[in-house]
Scaffold this active site. Structure first.
Site, short mmCIF file in Angstrom:
data_model
loop_
_atom_site.label_atom_id
_atom_site.label_comp_id
_atom_site.label_asym_id
_atom_site.label_seq_id
_atom_site.Cartn_x
_atom_site.Cartn_y
_atom_site.Cartn_z
N LYS A 12 -53.44 12.30 15.12
CA LYS A 12 -52.15 11.76 14.66
C LYS A 12 -52.42 10.51 13.83
O LYS A 12 -53.14 9.61 14.26
CB LYS A 12 -51.28 11.40 15.86
CG LYS A 12 -49.99 10.66 15.50
CD LYS A 12 -49.29 10.11 16.73
CE LYS A 12 -50.09 9.01 17.40
NZ LYS A 12 -50.16 7.77 16.57
N ASP A 140 -46.90 8.64 23.04
CA ASP A 140 -47.17 9.43 21.84
C ASP A 140 -47.23 10.93 22.10
O ASP A 140 -47.37 11.71 21.15
CB ASP A 140 -48.52 9.00 21.23
CG ASP A 140 -48.42 7.70 20.45
OD1 ASP A 140 -47.30 7.24 20.21
OD2 ASP A 140 -49.47 7.15 20.10
#
Length: 294
Positions: A12, A140
Site C-alpha cells: 500500500k 489500515d
C-alpha cells in the site's frame, strides 16, 4: 489434503497524506490517497485442523517478528470469533516487503488472510463480520481488504469509492531504517482539537478517468504531513528523497505513510528501473523495487 488457497498482499502506497485533526482520544484524522503496487507479500492457506497456524518465510521474515504476534493470526481469530464454523488451517506467509516501512505490509497480509478465509467459508467481501474483523485488526486493514485506489479518511476506516487512475511507473526505496508511527505522530506535535487543511488531491474523486498529467499536477500540489517529522527522526529519509528529486526523470518524489519508504514516479518502467539500479549500486543494503502502481 485440501489444495492451498493463495492471495497476493500488495504494498500500500500513500500518494498523499494530510493529517486533518487530532482527536480528543489522541488519534489523528487523516485524508490519504492510497494506491497499491504490483510488488508485495504472498499468503497461502491450507484448510484443516482445529486451530490456526502460521509459518513466515522470505527475505524479510526475520524482521516480521514472532509468528504469534503476526496480524495474519489476529485477523483470522477475530473472524473466527464472529463466524461459527469458520475453517481453521495453516497459513504460509512469504515476506518480501520491508517491515514497519509505510507500505502497510502487515495490514495487507492480514487483509489477504481475511480474503482467503472468506473464500474458504463462502463469504462475500462485503460481509459485515469480515469488515468488522478488518477494522479491529488494524487501522489500515480495511483499505487493504479490497486493494484498489481510493481515499481513506478518519483513522483509516472511512473509505471513499474505488478510483480509476492511470497506471504509474514507480520506484520504491527503503533505506533500511525503522521509524515507529507513534513517534512520527508525536513529532508532528498537533494539539488536541487542532484542524489542518484538506488534501487538494480530493478533487480526483469527482473525475471519472483523470489524465496522468492531471493526476501528477494534483499530487504535486498535495503533501504528506508526516514527512517532515519522519525526516527529523531519520535524516536518511531526506537524503533518499533528495536523490530521487535530483533525477531529471523523476516526476515526483514523496514519502509513503509514516516512512521510511519513499517513492519516485516516472514516465516509464525503464526509467524507474534505471534509477533503482543506480541507487542499489550506491546502497547495496537498501530495499529498492521498481514497480507499477494504480
Amino acid at each position: 489434503m485440501p489444495p492451498a488457497l493463495a492471495e497476493r498482499a500488495p504494498a500500500k502506497v500513500n500518494l498523499t497524506l494530510a493529517v486533518r485533526a487530532r482527536r480528543a482520544d489522541g488519534y489523528h484524522d487523516i485524508e490519504s490517497l492510497v494506491v497499491f503496487a504490483r510488488t508485495g507479500d504472498e499468503l497461502r492457506f491450507v484448510p484443516g485442523g482445529d486451530a490456526f497456524g502460521l509459518v513466515v518465510r522470505g527475505r524479510t521474515a526475520q524482521a516480521a517478528g514472532p509468528g504469534a504476534d503476526n496480524l495474519v493470526l489476529k485477523a483470522a481469530r477475530l473472524l473466527a470469533d464472529r463466524v461459527p464454523g469458520l475453517p481453521a488451517g495453516r497459513f504460509t506467509l512469504v515476506k518480501r516487503l520491508p517491515v514497519a516501512a509505510g507500505l502497510g505490509g502487515g495490514s495487507s497480509d492480514a487483509a489477504a488472510a481475511l480474503r482467503l478465509l472468506a473464500r474458504a467459508a463462502g463469504l462475500g467481501l462485503d460481509d459485515p463480520r469480515l469488515l468488522e474483523a478488518a477494522r479491529l485488526t488494524g487501522s489500515d486493514v480495511s483499505v487493504c481488504l479490497v486493494p484498489a485506489a481510493r481515499f481513506m479518511r478518519g483513522i483509516g476506516h472511512d473509505l471513499g469509492p474505488p478510483l480509476v487512475l492511470p497506471r504509474l511507473a514507480a520506484l520504491l526505496v527503503n533505506p533500511q531504517v525503522a521509524v515507529p508511527t507513534p513517534a512520527v505522530f508525536a513529532r508532528l506535535g498537533l494539539a488536541t482539537g487542532a484542524v489542518q487543511g484538506a488534501d487538494p488531491a480530493t478533487v480526483i474523486e469527482t473525475v471519472l478517468r483523470p489524465e496522468k498529467s492531471v493526476l501528477l499536477a494534483l499530487l504535486a500540489a498535495s503533501r504528506n504531513d508526516l514527512e517532515a517529522p519522519a525526516l527529523a527522526l531519520e535524516p536518511v529519509i531526506g537524503s533518499t528523497l533528495a536523490r530521487l528529486r535530483a533525477d531529471p526523470a523523476c516526476r515526483l518524489a514523496r514519502m509513503s505513510g509514516s516512512g521510511a519508504t519513499v517513492f519516485g514516479l516516472y514516465d516509464t518502467c525503464r526509467a524507474a528501473a534505471a534509477a533503482g539500479k543506480a541507487i542499489s549500486a550506491a546502497h547495496p543494503g537498501w530495499w529498492v523495487k521498481p514497480t507499477m502502481m494504480g
